[in-house]
Write a protein that holds these residues in place. Structure first.
Motif, mmCIF file in Angstrom:
data_model
loop_
_atom_site.group_PDB
_atom_site.id
_atom_site.type_symbol
_atom_site.label_atom_id
_atom_site.label_comp_id
_atom_site.label_asym_id
_atom_site.label_seq_id
_atom_site.Cartn_x
_atom_site.Cartn_y
_atom_site.Cartn_z
ATOM 1 N N GLY A 7 37.232 46.059 39.504
ATOM 2 C CA GLY A 7 37.781 45.023 38.650
ATOM 3 C C GLY A 7 37.601 43.636 39.244
ATOM 4 N N ASP A 8 38.045 42.632 38.499
ATOM 5 C CA ASP A 8 37.932 41.244 38.934
ATOM 6 C C ASP A 8 39.154 40.833 39.743
ATOM 7 O OD1 ASP A 8 35.514 41.100 37.620
ATOM 8 O OD2 ASP A 8 36.377 40.263 35.781
ATOM 9 N N LEU A 9 38.990 39.774 40.540
ATOM 10 C CA LEU A 9 40.034 39.343 41.462
ATOM 11 C C LEU A 9 40.334 37.868 41.255
ATOM 12 C CD1 LEU A 9 37.662 41.143 43.040
ATOM 13 C CD2 LEU A 9 39.345 41.100 44.871
ATOM 14 N N LEU A 10 41.604 37.506 41.423
ATOM 15 C CA LEU A 10 42.034 36.112 41.419
ATOM 16 C C LEU A 10 42.607 35.799 42.785
ATOM 17 C CD1 LEU A 10 42.853 33.357 40.361
ATOM 18 C CD2 LEU A 10 44.789 34.449 39.170
ATOM 19 N N ALA A 11 42.030 34.796 43.451
ATOM 20 C CA ALA A 11 42.467 34.411 44.791
ATOM 21 C C ALA A 11 43.264 33.122 44.725
ATOM 22 C CB ALA A 11 41.258 34.248 45.713
ATOM 23 N N MET A 12 44.572 33.247 44.687
ATOM 24 C CA MET A 12 45.471 32.093 44.817
ATOM 25 C C MET A 12 45.761 31.952 46.304
ATOM 26 S SD MET A 12 49.233 31.620 43.101
ATOM 27 C CE MET A 12 50.001 30.036 42.834
ATOM 28 N N THR A 13 44.709 31.642 47.039
ATOM 29 C CA THR A 13 44.733 31.681 48.504
ATOM 30 C C THR A 13 44.042 30.445 49.067
ATOM 31 O OG1 THR A 13 42.604 32.803 48.644
ATOM 32 C CG2 THR A 13 44.547 34.203 48.457
ATOM 33 N N PRO A 14 44.280 30.135 50.334
ATOM 34 C CA PRO A 14 43.542 29.038 50.962
ATOM 35 C C PRO A 14 42.041 29.315 50.956
ATOM 36 C CG PRO A 14 45.408 29.657 52.300
ATOM 37 C CD PRO A 14 45.273 30.714 51.244
ATOM 38 N N SER A 15 41.267 28.271 50.741
ATOM 39 C CA SER A 15 39.809 28.403 50.785
ATOM 40 C C SER A 15 39.284 27.489 51.885
ATOM 41 C CB SER A 15 39.215 28.056 49.417
ATOM 42 O OG SER A 15 39.654 26.785 48.976
ATOM 43 N N GLY A 16 38.104 26.941 51.699
ATOM 44 C CA GLY A 16 37.548 26.045 52.713
ATOM 45 C C GLY A 16 37.379 26.745 54.035
ATOM 46 N N PRO A 17 38.019 26.227 55.103
ATOM 47 C CA PRO A 17 37.810 26.824 56.428
ATOM 48 C C PRO A 17 38.662 28.052 56.709
ATOM 49 C CG PRO A 17 39.295 24.976 56.625
ATOM 50 C CD PRO A 17 38.873 25.037 55.167
ATOM 51 N N HIS A 18 39.478 28.467 55.748
ATOM 52 C CA HIS A 18 40.436 29.533 56.005
ATOM 53 C C HIS A 18 39.840 30.907 55.719
ATOM 54 C CE1 HIS A 18 43.445 26.421 56.474
ATOM 55 N NE2 HIS A 18 42.993 25.890 55.361
ATOM 56 N N ALA A 19 40.175 31.875 56.556
ATOM 57 C CA ALA A 19 39.569 33.200 56.479
ATOM 58 C C ALA A 19 40.005 33.975 55.239
ATOM 59 C CB ALA A 19 39.914 34.001 57.737
ATOM 60 N N TYR A 20 41.207 33.700 54.727
ATOM 61 C CA TYR A 20 41.768 34.509 53.646
ATOM 62 C C TYR A 20 40.886 34.462 52.392
ATOM 63 C CZ TYR A 20 45.702 36.631 51.020
ATOM 64 O OH TYR A 20 46.516 37.461 50.276
ATOM 65 N N GLY A 21 40.540 33.263 51.942
ATOM 66 C CA GLY A 21 39.720 33.150 50.746
ATOM 67 C C GLY A 21 38.341 33.772 50.920
ATOM 68 N N HIS A 22 37.760 33.599 52.111
ATOM 69 C CA HIS A 22 36.452 34.198 52.410
ATOM 70 C C HIS A 22 36.535 35.716 52.330
ATOM 71 C CE1 HIS A 22 32.621 34.952 54.244
ATOM 72 N NE2 HIS A 22 33.141 35.391 55.376
ATOM 73 N N PHE A 23 37.609 36.292 52.875
ATOM 74 C CA PHE A 23 37.809 37.741 52.844
ATOM 75 C C PHE A 23 37.871 38.260 51.410
ATOM 76 C CE2 PHE A 23 41.373 40.714 52.101
ATOM 77 C CZ PHE A 23 40.770 41.892 52.536
ATOM 78 N N VAL A 24 38.631 37.569 50.534
ATOM 79 C CA VAL A 24 38.769 38.033 49.150
ATOM 80 C C VAL A 24 37.415 38.013 48.446
ATOM 81 C CG1 VAL A 24 39.888 37.629 46.930
ATOM 82 C CG2 VAL A 24 41.179 37.294 49.034
ATOM 83 N N LYS A 25 36.609 36.991 48.691
ATOM 84 C CA LYS A 25 35.290 36.926 48.049
ATOM 85 C C LYS A 25 34.399 38.076 48.500
ATOM 86 C CE LYS A 25 35.441 31.951 47.315
ATOM 87 N NZ LYS A 25 34.934 30.618 47.713
ATOM 88 N N LEU A 26 34.422 38.389 49.786
ATOM 89 C CA LEU A 26 33.620 39.514 50.281
ATOM 90 C C LEU A 26 34.131 40.844 49.728
ATOM 91 C CD1 LEU A 26 32.964 38.635 54.050
ATOM 92 C CD2 LEU A 26 31.349 38.539 52.141
ATOM 93 N N LEU A 27 35.436 40.963 49.585
ATOM 94 C CA LEU A 27 36.004 42.193 49.027
ATOM 95 C C LEU A 27 35.521 42.380 47.590
ATOM 96 C CD1 LEU A 27 38.015 44.555 49.490
ATOM 97 C CD2 LEU A 27 39.787 43.077 48.510
ATOM 98 N N GLY A 28 35.555 41.325 46.791
ATOM 99 C CA GLY A 28 35.050 41.419 45.426
ATOM 100 C C GLY A 28 33.572 41.752 45.394
ATOM 101 N N ASP A 29 32.808 41.163 46.328
ATOM 102 C CA ASP A 29 31.377 41.458 46.414
ATOM 103 C C ASP A 29 31.126 42.944 46.681
ATOM 104 O OD1 ASP A 29 30.802 38.803 46.023
ATOM 105 O OD2 ASP A 29 30.360 38.370 48.138
ATOM 106 N N SER A 30 32.048 43.595 47.395
ATOM 107 C CA SER A 30 31.827 44.983 47.806
ATOM 108 C C SER A 30 31.747 45.930 46.618
ATOM 109 C CB SER A 30 32.913 45.443 48.791
ATOM 110 O OG SER A 30 34.168 45.596 48.141
ATOM 111 N N TRP A 31 32.309 45.531 45.460
ATOM 112 C CA TRP A 31 32.173 46.384 44.274
ATOM 113 C C TRP A 31 31.663 45.606 43.062
ATOM 114 C CZ3 TRP A 31 37.642 46.353 45.909
ATOM 115 C CH2 TRP A 31 38.431 45.436 45.218
#
Length: 352
Positions: free
Chosen positions: A123-147
């Motif tokens: 399914g699709d994901l919504l990241a209401m998370t820090p982006s830019g230099p922060h690891a959290y937003g990067h992690f969510v994008k990679l997780l979505g990429d995994s499927w």
């Protein structure tokens, strides 16, 4: 999980020795650790024979990382590999920059297994998370990429929130701005998974005109700041009917401690940091080498053993209750996470 994350096939002692060879080998180590090797008073390549030997390093002060160039933390063994620079949130001082070569991939592997076990992967994901230099937003994008899921991001700068709070201003206006962006995506895109922080969830859920499940959300995944047991009960009873809530404990330096569901309704959730990429202990505040008994509260001590980053014996700005293994996770865990401030500390958690 061991099938997805190769380092987890090694014992903690074996992986520790491997990481000493990696981080202190001339061809693979980082300038940061290689430059300190001669000043340690021992040889990590010969004197560290198991995890317990890491006590030789003493307490690591993460202030040593402030002002260090990110490239000096990049192991030579990763030369020519793509890498990302990520930063801490600055809760207890100036942000720290570290590098990510393989770490986010390992985090996605572990988290993905947990989602699959709960029937939530996809399914699709919504990241209401820090982006830019922060690891959290990067992690969510990679997780979505995994499927192959679409990842919708809400523009979020946690440092602006903390700056407002430090200047004794209200952050309500900024939080309202985040909620408006999030509501628009929920209305238009109906994501299956919502990633955010517990603090923001406490503001978001009551502000929406209908429950999260009505937007198609199957699970809320939180990390960063925690909320009290009373706040968690309020969210579940009032706003999260029909929605799974998965929380993690961790930060940029230690990684994700995965949630184990409570064994009974009156018991707390526990958090388990998967070895050997990191190891966590709950210790006496006045003796970092003495663990508290099971069921007792103490201060969190973490050792990070990534190929990307080695941090021995770091005392976190957190307290927790030491718990035993969980049926899902065969290693000890934590519960009841709270803030710990040493004398002279100024902690600003904000919403992350």
């Amino acid at each position: 999980m061991r099938e997805r994350v190769a380092p987890m096939r090694h014992s903690l002692d074996e992986w520790t020795v491997r990481m000493m060879r990696w981080h202190f080998g001339e061809e693979t180590g980082s300038p940061f650790w290689l430059g300190r090797r001669d000043r340690l008073g021992f040889d990590p390549l010969t004197d560290v024979t198991d995890f317990a030997s890491l006590r030789l390093f003493g307490r690591f002060d993460k202030a040593e990382l402030r002002g260090v160039r990110a490239r000096d933390l990049l192991p030579r063994g990763f030369a020519g590999r793509p890498f990302r620079v990520v930063e801490t949130g600055g809760t207890s001082g100036a942000p720290i920059r570290v590098v990510d070569v393989t770490r986010a991939v390992h985090d996605v592997g572990m988290y993905g297994v947990m989602l699959e076990a709960r029937g939530l992967a996809g399914g699709d994901l919504l990241a209401m998370t820090p982006s830019g230099p922060h690891a959290y937003g990067h992690f969510v994008k990679l997780l979505g990429d995994s499927w192959g899921g679409a990842v919708f991001s809400v523009d979020f700068d946690p440092r602006w929130v903390k700056a407002l709070l430090r200047d004794e201003h209200s952050a309500d206006g900024y939080v309202g701005h985040l909620i408006d962006q999030t509501r628009a995506v929920l209305d238009d895109e109906r994501p299956a998974l919502l990633f955010t922080t517990s603090r923001l969830l406490l503001s978001l859920a009551p502000a929406l005109p209908k429950p999260l499940a009505a937007y198609g959300v199957r699970a809320v995944c939180t990390g960063g700041t925690s909320c009290s047991e009373e706040e968690a009960r309020y969210l579940r009873e009032e706003y999260l009917q029909g929605v799974q809530w998965i929380d993690t404990y961790g930060n940029t330096l230690m990684g994700h401690a995965l949630q184990g569901d409570a064994a009974a309704p009156d018991r707390p959730h526990t958090y388990h940091l998967p070895p050997p990429l990191a190891a966590v202990h709950v210790v006496e505040p006045d003796d970092m080498w003495r663990e508290v008994p099971l069921g007792a509260r103490g201060r969190v001590r973490v050792t990070t053993l990534l190929e990307d980053l080695f941090l021995p014996n770091l005392l976190e700005r957190d307290t927790a209750v030491r718990t035993g293994p969980h049926p899902w996770f065969p290693w000890e865990g934590l519960a009841g996470i709270g803030a710990y401030a040493e004398e002279g500390d100024t902690l600003t958690e904000g919403v992350y």
